[in-house]
Design an enzyme around this catalytic site. Structure first.
Site, PDB file in Angstrom:
ATOM      1  N   HIS A  78      -1.406   4.999  -2.281  1.00  0.00           N
ATOM      2  CA  HIS A  78      -2.144   4.134  -3.230  1.00  0.00           C
ATOM      3  C   HIS A  78      -3.311   5.081  -4.003  1.00  0.00           C
ATOM      4  O   HIS A  78      -3.156   6.190  -3.716  1.00  0.00           O
ATOM      5  CB  HIS A  78      -2.749   2.753  -2.689  1.00  0.00           C
ATOM      6  CG  HIS A  78      -1.578   2.174  -1.646  1.00  0.00           C
ATOM      7  ND1 HIS A  78      -0.561   1.487  -2.284  1.00  0.00           N
ATOM      8  CD2 HIS A  78      -1.326   1.793  -0.358  1.00  0.00           C
ATOM      9  CE1 HIS A  78       0.246   0.923  -1.468  1.00  0.00           C
ATOM     10  NE2 HIS A  78      -0.165   1.291  -0.204  1.00  0.00           N
ATOM     11  N   GLU A 116      -6.894  -0.242   2.099  1.00  0.00           N
ATOM     12  CA  GLU A 116      -6.062   0.722   2.489  1.00  0.00           C
ATOM     13  C   GLU A 116      -6.071   2.060   1.912  1.00  0.00           C
ATOM     14  O   GLU A 116      -6.150   2.977   2.437  1.00  0.00           O
ATOM     15  CB  GLU A 116      -4.596   0.174   2.458  1.00  0.00           C
ATOM     16  CG  GLU A 116      -3.385   1.019   2.903  1.00  0.00           C
ATOM     17  CD  GLU A 116      -2.160   0.558   2.559  1.00  0.00           C
ATOM     18  OE1 GLU A 116      -1.073   1.337   2.691  1.00  0.00           O
ATOM     19  OE2 GLU A 116      -1.924  -0.399   1.791  1.00  0.00           O
ATOM     20  N   HIS A 171      -0.158   5.382   5.752  1.00  0.00           N
ATOM     21  CA  HIS A 171      -0.413   3.901   5.190  1.00  0.00           C
ATOM     22  C   HIS A 171      -1.063   3.057   6.316  1.00  0.00           C
ATOM     23  O   HIS A 171      -0.796   3.621   7.323  1.00  0.00           O
ATOM     24  CB  HIS A 171       1.015   3.089   4.777  1.00  0.00           C
ATOM     25  CG  HIS A 171       1.439   3.853   3.373  1.00  0.00           C
ATOM     26  ND1 HIS A 171       1.348   3.298   2.144  1.00  0.00           N
ATOM     27  CD2 HIS A 171       2.242   5.004   3.163  1.00  0.00           C
ATOM     28  CE1 HIS A 171       1.668   4.008   1.097  1.00  0.00           C
ATOM     29  NE2 HIS A 171       2.240   5.064   1.711  1.00  0.00           N
ATOM     30  N   GLU A 247       2.972   4.124   9.191  1.00  0.00           N
ATOM     31  CA  GLU A 247       2.120   2.763   8.984  1.00  0.00           C
ATOM     32  C   GLU A 247       1.209   2.889  10.204  1.00  0.00           C
ATOM     33  O   GLU A 247       1.708   2.460  11.416  1.00  0.00           O
ATOM     34  CB  GLU A 247       2.900   1.360   8.969  1.00  0.00           C
ATOM     35  CG  GLU A 247       3.993   1.436   7.814  1.00  0.00           C
ATOM     36  CD  GLU A 247       3.060   1.067   6.455  1.00  0.00           C
ATOM     37  OE1 GLU A 247       2.021   0.708   6.518  1.00  0.00           O
ATOM     38  OE2 GLU A 247       3.935   0.615   5.317  1.00  0.00           O
TER      39      GLU A 247
END
Length: 283
Positions: A78, A116, A171, A247
């Site tokens: 992101h 995040e 992430h 993740e």
């Protein structure tokens, strides 16, 4: 992010995106203090570039002790400016396997609002410093946490163009399933090229194993034993280099959120990821 979750808090911007789950391209089916950034490359201007025109930054090795010529691309998920640029972020880009996906997403956050994108950028900088200190050349897919994108197809291209020995996307998830916690590592399956076969599987397994030995628990709500085979993630589908996506945990879990929000916790994640990458490169 994964298919099982969606963040709940909308961005309070006219016509802006909703805050979505972690990875840049989830399957269609389905404010606290900012992060402390360890700077290993000169930041760019705070102006938001077009997500398709972002130039990767790199870190010059400070040691010659690591295997000569190794290159690692770190892809922090992101970006901090994504939510303010919905038209750019929502446009469709190639995602591999005949699919298209939105250019990027905003990512998720803890229930207290720690985003995040800040977590992934901070952890990536810490990982990059650890690797550069070992003589490994590190390339980042984004240079700051205030820009837009880059798009998921461009993130993959950066790894390909760098001829990376390993590409690791970082992430954090946002599952709201009761009791959901733990990390998982995604890899492309079925593979679309040789690099997505045994090399990427070995990278994913090394990341999983090292996360476990570093004290992190495998996810109890997705994947199997900390691994998740995926055919829908653009960054993995479009990679021609060994690639995996970590993740790190579930930001909606109070215990994991506390760890991610603290500088010490982020250093623990970074140390595990860096150690896994070193082990993979040495194998």
């Amino acid at each position: 992010m994964v298919a099982v979750r969606r963040a709940t808090a909308p961005l309070l911007l006219a016509g802006a995106l909703l805050l979505t789950g972690c990875s840049d391209d989830a399957p269609a089916a389905l404010s606290t203090a900012p992060a402390t950034v360890v700077t290993t490359a000169s930041p760019t201007s705070s102006a938001s570039p077009s997500p398709s025109s972002v130039t990767p930054s790199s870190v010059t090795p400070s040691s010659s002790s690591a295997p000569a010529g190794k290159v690692v691309v770190l892809d922090p998920g992101h970006n901090g400016g994504n939510g303010a640029h919905p038209a750019e972020i929502n446009r469709a880009v190639p995602a591999g396997r005949g699919q298209t996906k939105p250019c990027n997403t905003t990512g998720t956050s803890t229930n207290a609002g720690y985003p995040e994108h800040a977590f992934t950028f901070d952890v990536a900088q810490r990982v990059g410093k650890a690797l550069a200190d070992k003589g490994i050349r590190v390339v980042y897919t984004r240079q700051d946490d205030t820009g837009v994108g880059p798009c998921v197809d461009r993130r993959a291209a950066i790894g390909n163009e760098a001829n990376a020995d390993a590409v690791v996307s970082i992430h954090a998830d946002g599952s709201e399933a009761a009791g959901a916690n733990g990390f998982h590592v995604a890899y492309s399956s079925p593979p679309l090229n040789a690099a997505q076969g045994a090399p990427s599987t070995r990278l994913a397994q090394t990341l999983r194993d090292t996360m476990r030995t570093s004290g992190f628990s495998a996810a109890n709500y997705i994947g199997t034993n900390g691994l998740s085979a995926r055919a829908d993630l653009a960054g993995l589908n479009l990679s021609t280099r060994p690639a995996a996506l970590v993740e790190c945990g579930n930001m909606r879990n109070a215990t994991e959120a506390a760890r991610m929000t603290s500088a010490d916790g982020r250093q623990q994640f970074a140390a595990a990821i860096a150690a896994a990458i070193e082990a993979y490169l040495a194998s």
